[in-house]
Write a protein that holds these residues in place. Structure first.
Motif, PDB file in Angstrom:
ATOM      1  N   PHE A 243       0.935  -1.212  -0.087  1.00 40.06           N
ATOM      2  CA  PHE A 243       0.052  -0.164  -0.024  1.00 40.06           C
ATOM      3  C   PHE A 243       1.067   1.348   0.027  1.00 40.06           C
ATOM      4  O   PHE A 243       0.619   2.297  -0.915  1.00 40.06           O
ATOM      5  CB  PHE A 243      -0.896   0.012   1.277  1.00 40.06           C
ATOM      6  CG  PHE A 243      -1.567   1.287   1.329  1.00 40.06           C
ATOM      7  CD1 PHE A 243      -2.661   1.521   0.705  1.00 40.06           C
ATOM      8  CD2 PHE A 243      -1.218   2.286   2.522  1.00 40.06           C
ATOM      9  CE1 PHE A 243      -3.363   2.863   0.840  1.00 40.06           C
ATOM     10  CE2 PHE A 243      -2.016   3.286   2.597  1.00 40.06           C
ATOM     11  CZ  PHE A 243      -3.080   3.536   1.981  1.00 40.06           C
ATOM     12  N   LEU A 247       0.963   3.958  -3.048  1.00 37.91           N
ATOM     13  CA  LEU A 247       0.485   5.365  -2.712  1.00 37.91           C
ATOM     14  C   LEU A 247       1.599   6.399  -3.021  1.00 37.91           C
ATOM     15  O   LEU A 247       1.141   7.485  -3.522  1.00 37.91           O
ATOM     16  CB  LEU A 247       0.043   5.246  -1.412  1.00 37.91           C
ATOM     17  CG  LEU A 247      -0.909   6.371  -0.871  1.00 37.91           C
ATOM     18  CD1 LEU A 247      -2.226   6.537  -1.501  1.00 37.91           C
ATOM     19  CD2 LEU A 247      -0.987   6.312   0.732  1.00 37.91           C
ATOM     20  N   GLU A 259      -4.259  -0.022  -9.314  1.00 37.67           N
ATOM     21  CA  GLU A 259      -5.244   0.139  -8.285  1.00 37.67           C
ATOM     22  C   GLU A 259      -5.347  -1.249  -7.454  1.00 37.67           C
ATOM     23  O   GLU A 259      -5.708  -2.275  -8.337  1.00 37.67           O
ATOM     24  CB  GLU A 259      -6.548   0.642  -8.980  1.00 37.67           C
ATOM     25  CG  GLU A 259      -7.699   0.853  -7.846  1.00 37.67           C
ATOM     26  CD  GLU A 259      -7.841   2.077  -7.414  1.00 37.67           C
ATOM     27  OE1 GLU A 259      -6.689   2.277  -6.421  1.00 37.67           O
ATOM     28  OE2 GLU A 259      -8.755   2.787  -7.190  1.00 37.67           O
ATOM     29  N   THR A 263      -5.678   0.404  -1.856  1.00 41.66           N
ATOM     30  CA  THR A 263      -5.614   1.819  -2.217  1.00 41.66           C
ATOM     31  C   THR A 263      -7.074   2.101  -2.590  1.00 41.66           C
ATOM     32  O   THR A 263      -7.745   3.271  -2.547  1.00 41.66           O
ATOM     33  CB  THR A 263      -4.990   1.898  -3.597  1.00 41.66           C
ATOM     34  OG1 THR A 263      -5.279   1.216  -4.554  1.00 41.66           O
ATOM     35  CG2 THR A 263      -3.332   1.770  -3.107  1.00 41.66           C
TER      36      THR A 263
END
Length: 310
Positions: A243, A247, A259, A263
């Motif tokens: 993550f 990000l 994606e 997220t």
């Protein structure tokens, strides 16, 4: 009834006998209870219409109780994030699992101890860099005005937008993950190698085995059980795809290509109108999927004669 009392007495006798060991374990047990088990009551949000003013326990149950899951499974964005997460998790394992084993085997073959320590430190150092720093480094290297494009222009080529290419962003994520984690993960295998008896190598050398033979028939069998356990645990976290990394490294142009469920949950919770019940339902679904993969990987390992994790 008597048997139960005898067993209880036996357990308490063992605890009393090993009281200092249990005292040593107590902080870890308390930490696990406070931060892993106590918060699990929050999973009830997945089955509730959460109201901030009422709190978790006083919020009404959904009608029907599985409404958040129906909403989740009915969204195209969820399925896109789900399949993307699974695909990326699989490739994270494919690209990230062999590297530490190969690096540990190579480091173990070095005879110059000082050089070995220098290399091990160099390979381990990236693990202590945050993804914020690495994300900035990737931008510096691969942006349109970055170092790589500068070299391409110096060689007569044209600028290429690496960070806005949907087909290239995932390989960049896998490569940066390997670079960051390979040295740290290799420590586990080096520790397992330290437990292999030197007499086995000496006996193999007497029998005429070269270094490759010793690596193949002594070192690898000595760390095989460790590799299997780590592979099982890796499949148990297949839906947890970096993550922090995504990000910090993914921009809005290539967001759809990278994606993941993590997220997606983050965006739905903190960037869109918050729906905590829906977000919790997604998190619960992700955890269940991870658990299923963990059980499946453990079962397959046992079918091949390995010990597994349970």
């Amino acid at each position: 009834m008597t048997l139960i009392r005898v067993e209880k007495k036996t357990v308490w006798k063992r605890i009393k006998k090993n009281k200092w060991i249990y005292l040593f374990l107590l902080p870890g047990i308390v930490y696990l209870l406070l931060f892993s088990y106590v918060p699990m009551y929050g999973l009830t949000l997945a089955f509730k219409d959460f109201k901030i003013s009422a709190g978790i326990l006083a919020s009404p149950w959904s009608d029907p109780i599985y409404k958040n899951f129906v909403t989740m499974f009915g969204r195209e964005a969820f399925w896109k994030a789900f399949f993307n997460t699974f695909r990326m998790g699989f490739w994270y394992i494919i690209t990230g699992f062999p590297g530490p084993i190969i690096l540990a085997l190579l480091l173990n073959e070095l005879r110059a101890k000082r050089y070995k320590k220098v290399l091990q430190t160099a390979f381990t150092f990236p693990n202590f860099l945050s993804w914020v720093i690495i994300g900035g480094l990737m931008t510096t290297l691969f942006s349109s005005e970055g170092f790589v494009n500068m070299l391409i222009r110096m060689c007569g080529g044209e600028t290429y937008n690496f960070l806005t290419d949907n087909n290239l962003i995932r390989p960049l994520l896998y490569a940066s993950n390997v670079w960051k984690s390979v040295g740290w993960n290799a420590i586990l295998y080096l520790a397992a190698m330290a437990g292999i008896s030197p007499e086995l190598y000496e006996a193999a050398e007497v029998d005429g085995a070269n270094r490759f033979h010793k690596m193949l028939y002594i070192t690898w069998p000595g760390i095989k059980s460790t590799a299997v356990i780590l592979l099982i645990l890796a499949f148990g976290g297949i839906m947890n795809n970096g993550f922090d990394q995504i990000l910090n490294m993914v921009n809005p142009v290539v967001q759809d290509a990278a994606e993941t469920m993590d997220t997606y949950i983050y965006r739905k919770t903190f960037q869109d109108k918050p729906n905590y019940g829906f977000s919790t339902a997604m998190g619960l679904a992700k955890s269940v999927i991870n658990f299923v993969f963990l059980l499946a990987a453990n079962k397959i390992a046992k079918l091949f004669g390995e010990g597994g994790v349970m």
